[in-house]
Each structure stands twice: as structure tokens, then as C-alpha cells.
Design a protein around this motif. Structure first.
Motif, PDB file in Angstrom:
ATOM      1  N   SER A 167       0.811  -1.224   0.000  1.00 61.16           N
ATOM      2  CA  SER A 167       0.000   0.000   0.000  1.00 61.16           C
ATOM      3  C   SER A 167       0.844   1.273   0.000  1.00 61.16           C
ATOM      4  N   ARG A 168       2.165   1.151   0.091  1.00 60.25           N
ATOM      5  CA  ARG A 168       3.024   2.325   0.265  1.00 60.25           C
ATOM      6  C   ARG A 168       2.830   3.353  -0.837  1.00 60.25           C
ATOM      7  N   GLN A 169       2.962   2.978  -2.088  1.00 61.33           N
ATOM      8  CA  GLN A 169       2.883   3.955  -3.173  1.00 61.33           C
ATOM      9  C   GLN A 169       1.511   4.616  -3.246  1.00 61.33           C
ATOM     10  N   GLN A 170       0.464   3.841  -3.015  1.00 60.78           N
ATOM     11  CA  GLN A 170      -0.886   4.395  -3.060  1.00 60.78           C
ATOM     12  C   GLN A 170      -1.082   5.440  -1.973  1.00 60.78           C
ATOM     13  N   ILE A 171      -0.579   5.170  -0.764  1.00 56.85           N
ATOM     14  CA  ILE A 171      -0.740   6.118   0.340  1.00 56.85           C
ATOM     15  C   ILE A 171       0.130   7.352   0.123  1.00 56.85           C
ATOM     16  N   LEU A 172       1.354   7.164  -0.370  1.00 52.24           N
ATOM     17  CA  LEU A 172       2.241   8.307  -0.591  1.00 52.24           C
ATOM     18  C   LEU A 172       1.714   9.235  -1.686  1.00 52.24           C
ATOM     19  N   ALA A 173       0.846   8.741  -2.544  1.00 50.25           N
ATOM     20  CA  ALA A 173       0.289   9.578  -3.608  1.00 50.25           C
ATOM     21  C   ALA A 173      -0.797  10.524  -3.104  1.00 50.25           C
ATOM     22  N   LEU A 174      -1.216  10.379  -1.847  1.00 50.19           N
ATOM     23  CA  LEU A 174      -2.298  11.201  -1.295  1.00 50.19           C
ATOM     24  C   LEU A 174      -1.731  12.537  -0.821  1.00 50.19           C
ATOM     25  N   GLU A 175      -1.965  13.595  -1.572  1.00 47.20           N
ATOM     26  CA  GLU A 175      -1.424  14.909  -1.237  1.00 47.20           C
ATOM     27  C   GLU A 175      -2.221  15.609  -0.144  1.00 47.20           C
ATOM     28  N   ALA A 188      -3.702  16.183   3.334  1.00 45.94           N
ATOM     29  CA  ALA A 188      -3.231  15.718   4.640  1.00 45.94           C
ATOM     30  C   ALA A 188      -4.267  14.860   5.347  1.00 45.94           C
ATOM     31  N   ASP A 189      -5.552  15.245   5.247  1.00 42.57           N
ATOM     32  CA  ASP A 189      -6.597  14.449   5.896  1.00 42.57           C
ATOM     33  C   ASP A 189      -6.693  13.065   5.267  1.00 42.57           C
ATOM     34  N   ALA A 190      -6.631  13.002   3.930  1.00 39.91           N
ATOM     35  CA  ALA A 190      -6.699  11.709   3.245  1.00 39.91           C
ATOM     36  C   ALA A 190      -5.502  10.844   3.619  1.00 39.91           C
ATOM     37  N   PHE A 191      -4.325  11.450   3.718  1.00 42.80           N
ATOM     38  CA  PHE A 191      -3.122  10.713   4.111  1.00 42.80           C
ATOM     39  C   PHE A 191      -3.284  10.163   5.531  1.00 42.80           C
ATOM     40  N   ALA A 202      -5.745   7.244   5.597  1.00 46.34           N
ATOM     41  CA  ALA A 202      -5.171   6.045   4.990  1.00 46.34           C
ATOM     42  C   ALA A 202      -4.146   5.395   5.923  1.00 46.34           C
ATOM     43  N   MET A 203      -3.325   6.222   6.581  1.00 48.19           N
ATOM     44  CA  MET A 203      -2.352   5.678   7.520  1.00 48.19           C
ATOM     45  C   MET A 203      -3.061   5.032   8.713  1.00 48.19           C
ATOM     46  N   HIS A 204      -4.120   5.678   9.202  1.00 50.80           N
ATOM     47  CA  HIS A 204      -4.882   5.108  10.313  1.00 50.80           C
ATOM     48  C   HIS A 204      -5.475   3.758   9.909  1.00 50.80           C
ATOM     49  N   ASP A 205      -6.063   3.706   8.711  1.00 52.09           N
ATOM     50  CA  ASP A 205      -6.658   2.451   8.250  1.00 52.09           C
ATOM     51  C   ASP A 205      -5.598   1.352   8.110  1.00 52.09           C
TER      52      ASP A 205
END
Length: 422
Positions: free
Chosen positions: A50-58, A60-63, A66-69
Motif C-alpha cells: 500500500s506504500r505507493q498508493q498512500i504516498l500519492a495522497l497529497e 493531509a486528511d486523506a493521508f 489512509a495511515m490510520h486504516d
């Protein structure tokens, strides 16, 4: 550089910042999570995938979401990822209240259940049975209990029976951003129905719990002449080592309670009987001396430890006690209920507890973000693990759901009925 709003919360992070936060989080979980098998989840593989998908989230709330999930996929309680601006905090921590979910023909209703004295919700006038219609003009989501931002005011629209009410709850900024919790009245007591001692403990504040342990001692002295005893742990939100004093009052003897084991100790093997023993809180000393003594004995060492009750002597009501629990009773409250159940010290009255009995620890991972996860697990002395499944009641009492909701006194009546035969 990260862009921030007025409360210091990021509104945007650079790709390099997101990568650094992600990699720090993944490294800490991989190295420090209490279970080397990651609770059977193959979490390191999930993180890599999931790393690349999460890092693509610009955004801050979405990031953050995603990290919490991702972290929550470990499947344990006291596990998450959040920003220290504490924008999304569970109601039990932010306002000192819990909510019961009820499905109706009109949709999901969130109904106030536990409202703890001294908390922001109690101060604003929220009562058990109040139905929350909107929070700041928006209906609460159906898929999770209401969440609140700390350090601000929030407006609730409520139904109380046939009345439509508006409440404003002032939520203070938490004292600790690592453990954001509203201040509650930790210990209250009274004598009910003749000569039954009643003690309510919704939280056990303080890492060492010296002050709350002394408050519990005062309550127990006031209730010393009672023939029977009810301990109310409904909606208990957890706490520190003050739990040892609370459990110790349930038995006259020094008996093993349970033990915590870190990943390091588990990997190299251990005998529970050989673990360092915590069997006394030095509440007879001034706090600075007590803290120094505890630090000398335990600080800087592996935190695996066996808990043993303090041997506080007999009480008139021993053998005639009940403990009230519900689905919101977590953490230290579950430790108490599990100890009492395993050693037959009290009747457990209510429904199965939350199954959130594992110690969580928080770590900074950059840009104000915090990783929370368990670095040790807790088992009763009999080897039972209550993470993921709660403590079962010996006397089942389901909180009423429907149009006639009032308060929670019915469960107390159930406990008193259980004690009449003792």
C-alpha cells in the motif's frame, strides 16, 4: 515544508515528508509491535503493497485516514495513527460520554449511554437516553460512534423524549496530546439501599496512579461499614497503575493478578513466575519520593511485569460484591472485571465488555503525527487474554433500547438483586 492551519494541523505535506512518516511508522510497527506474527495479519506485506498508493495522497486528511486504516489492519485495540491537533477523538475520551447505536425505521440513532461526572458532556447537561440528531449541524455517521475535536466548542441538537434541545459542549484542550482525554471525576461513592457501598470509577488517571489510589483508599474507608459492595465500571475508559489499588481492595490477600509481556521477552521465552513483581504502590510516600522509588525499581528495564494484589486485609463486604460493566468498559476496567471473575471475588453484572485489554503506547513519527500501538500484551494469571473478546457477565443485564430510555439505574438495581442472595 508542510502547510499548516491555525491549530498547527497540516493541510498539505510534501512527498518526502509523507515518505518519511510512512517509513518511520512501518519500521516502528515491524520492530516494536508486541506480536512478532503481527496478530496473523502479514502486516509488513500489507504496508509494502500500500506504500505507493498512500504516498500519492497529497491531501493531509486523506493521508492521515489512509495511515490510520493501514495501522488498524493489525486488528488490535489501542492501535491507530493521528495528528496531535486531536481533531478526531472518540467521545469517551473527548467529552466523557459513550453512545449506544440503535437501528430504527428512520435510520441509525446514537443515544447517550454513559455520561461521566466532571466531563464536558456532563457539564453541558447531556443525559443518558438523549438522542443525538446533529453535531455542528451535521448528522453523525452511521458507521462509527460520534467523534469530536478537542480544544473547541461543539453544538449538539438532541431529542430528549418529546423535547428538542440544543446543547453546546465546551471541550478543553487535552493536557497530553499523546493521551488526549478530558478530565473526569475519577472516584465517587455513596451508600445505597440500606447498607450497600457504591463506588464509581470511570477513569484511573496518572501513569503511576498515586493520587487516584489515595482517592480510592478514602472511598473504601468511608464504605468500610457496608455489608455489600457495588463497583461501577460502566463506560470505564482506562488508565494507569492506580488499577492495582482498585483490584487489591477486592481481596484481603496477596494473590497473583496477571502479567504483561513485551515482544522482546516473548521472543526469548519467559516463566511468568520469574517476571519482576509489582505488588505495591508507595502511596504512603510524598509523590516525588514515590516516583523516585518506582523509577529506581522499574525504569529503563524491560516492562514485562507480574501484578500481585497488595494484601490490604479483610473488608466486611468481601464475598458480597458486584461489578457493573457494559460494552463500553475497556482496558483497566476489563483488568478489574477479569481479575474478579477469575478469582470469584464479585458477580459481574451487565453485558460482555469491549475486549480492548492491551496496553497501548504512542510514538512521534514526524510532522506532529503519532503512532499508537501495543508494545506488550496482558494476560490474567490463569493465562486468559481478553483482547478481541470481552469479559463475560455472570448476571446478564442489557441496557434498554427504545422510546422509554431513561437512565442507567436499572443495571444498578440488577446488581443489588444479585447481591440479595449473598
Amino acid at each position: 515544508m508542510a502547510r499548516e492551519n491555525s491549530n498547527g494541523r497540516p493541510t498539505g505535506l510534501t512527498f518526502n515528508q509523507r515518505a518519511q512518516i510512512f517509513d518511520r511508522t512501518a519500521a516502528r510497527v515491524t520492530k516494536e509491535y508486541f506480536d512478532p506474527n503481527f496478530n496473523g495479519t502479514k502486516w509488513p506485506d500489507l504496508a509494502r503493497e500500500s506504500r505507493q498508493q498512500i504516498l500519492a495522497l497529497e491531501d493531509a486528511d486523506a493521508f492521515e485516514h489512509a495511515m490510520h486504516d493501514l495501522v488498524r489492519r493489525l486488528g488490535t485495540s489501542h492501535t491507530g495513527f493521528f495528528h496531535e491537533s486531536v481533531k478526531r477523538v472518540p467521545a469517551r475520551l473527548a467529552i466523557g460520554a459513550t453512545f449506544h447505536r440503535t437501528e430504527t425505521a428512520a435510520g441509525t440513532l446514537w443515544i447517550a449511554q454513559d455520561v461521566h461526572e466532571g466531563g464536558p458532556a456532563h457539564a453541558a447537561g447531556l443525559k443518558p437516553g438523549d438522542v443525538v440528531r446533529t453535531i455542528d449541524g451535521v448528522a453523525p455517521p452511521s458507521n462509527e460512534p460520534p467523534m469530536f475535536a478537542m480544544g473547541r466548542d461543539v453544538d449538539l441538537a438532541l431529542d430528549r423524549g418529546s423535547e428538542h434541545l440544543a446543547l453546546r459542549i465546551s471541550i478543553p484542550t487535552p493536557r497530553s496530546k499523546k493521551q488526549p482525554t478530558a478530565t473526569l471525576k475519577a472516584v465517587t461513592w455513596s451508600i445505597v439501599e440500606g447498607n450497600v457501598g457504591y463506588l464509581k470509577v470511570p477513569i484511573l488517571p496518572g501513569a503511576l496512579g498515586l493520587d487516584v489510589a489515595r482517592e480510592i483508599d478514602v472511598a473504601m474507608r468511608e464504605l468500610a461499614s457496608c455489608d455489600k459492595f457495588v463497583l461501577d465500571l460502566r463506560g470505564h475508559v482506562g488508565g494507569g497503575l492506580g488499577v492495582l489499588r482498585l483490584m487489591s481492595h477486592l481481596t484481603p490477600d496477596r494473590i497473583p493478578i496477571g502479567y504483561t509481556v513485551t515482544r522482546k521477552r516473548a521472543e526469548r521465552g519467559y516463566d511468568k513466575a520469574s517476571l519482576p513483581v509489582l505488588d505495591r504502590l508507595p502511596t504512603d510516600l510524598p509523590n516525588p519520593l514515590a516516583i523516585a522509588r518506582m523509577a529506581f525499581k522499574y525504569a529503563g528495564r524491560d516492562t514485562s511485569v507480574a501484578l500481585v494484589s497488595e494484601g490490604l486485609g479483610p473488608k466486611r463486604w468481601h464475598g458480597r460484591a458486584a461489578i457493573l460493566v457494559n460494552e463500553h468498559t475497556i482496558s483497566a476496567g476489563e483488568m478489574v472485571a477479569a481479575f474478579a471473575s477469575e478469582n470469584r471475588l464479585a458477580a459481574i453484572v451487565g453485558v460482555e465488555t469491549a475486549g480492548r485489554l492491551i496496553p497501548g503506547s504512542s510514538s512521534k513519527v514526524g510532522a506532529g503525527y503519532m503512532l499508537v500501538m501495543p508494545k506488550a500484551e496482558y494476560r490474567t494469571w490463569g493465562g486468559l487474554r481478553f483482547e478481541g473478546r470481552g469479559v463475560q457477565p455472570s448476571v446478564r443485564f442489557v441496557w434498554p433500547a427504545g422510546p422509554d430510555l431513561t437512565d442507567l439505574s436499572g443495571q444498578l438495581s440488577g446488581a443489588l438483586s444479585a447481591l440479595r442472595g449473598r
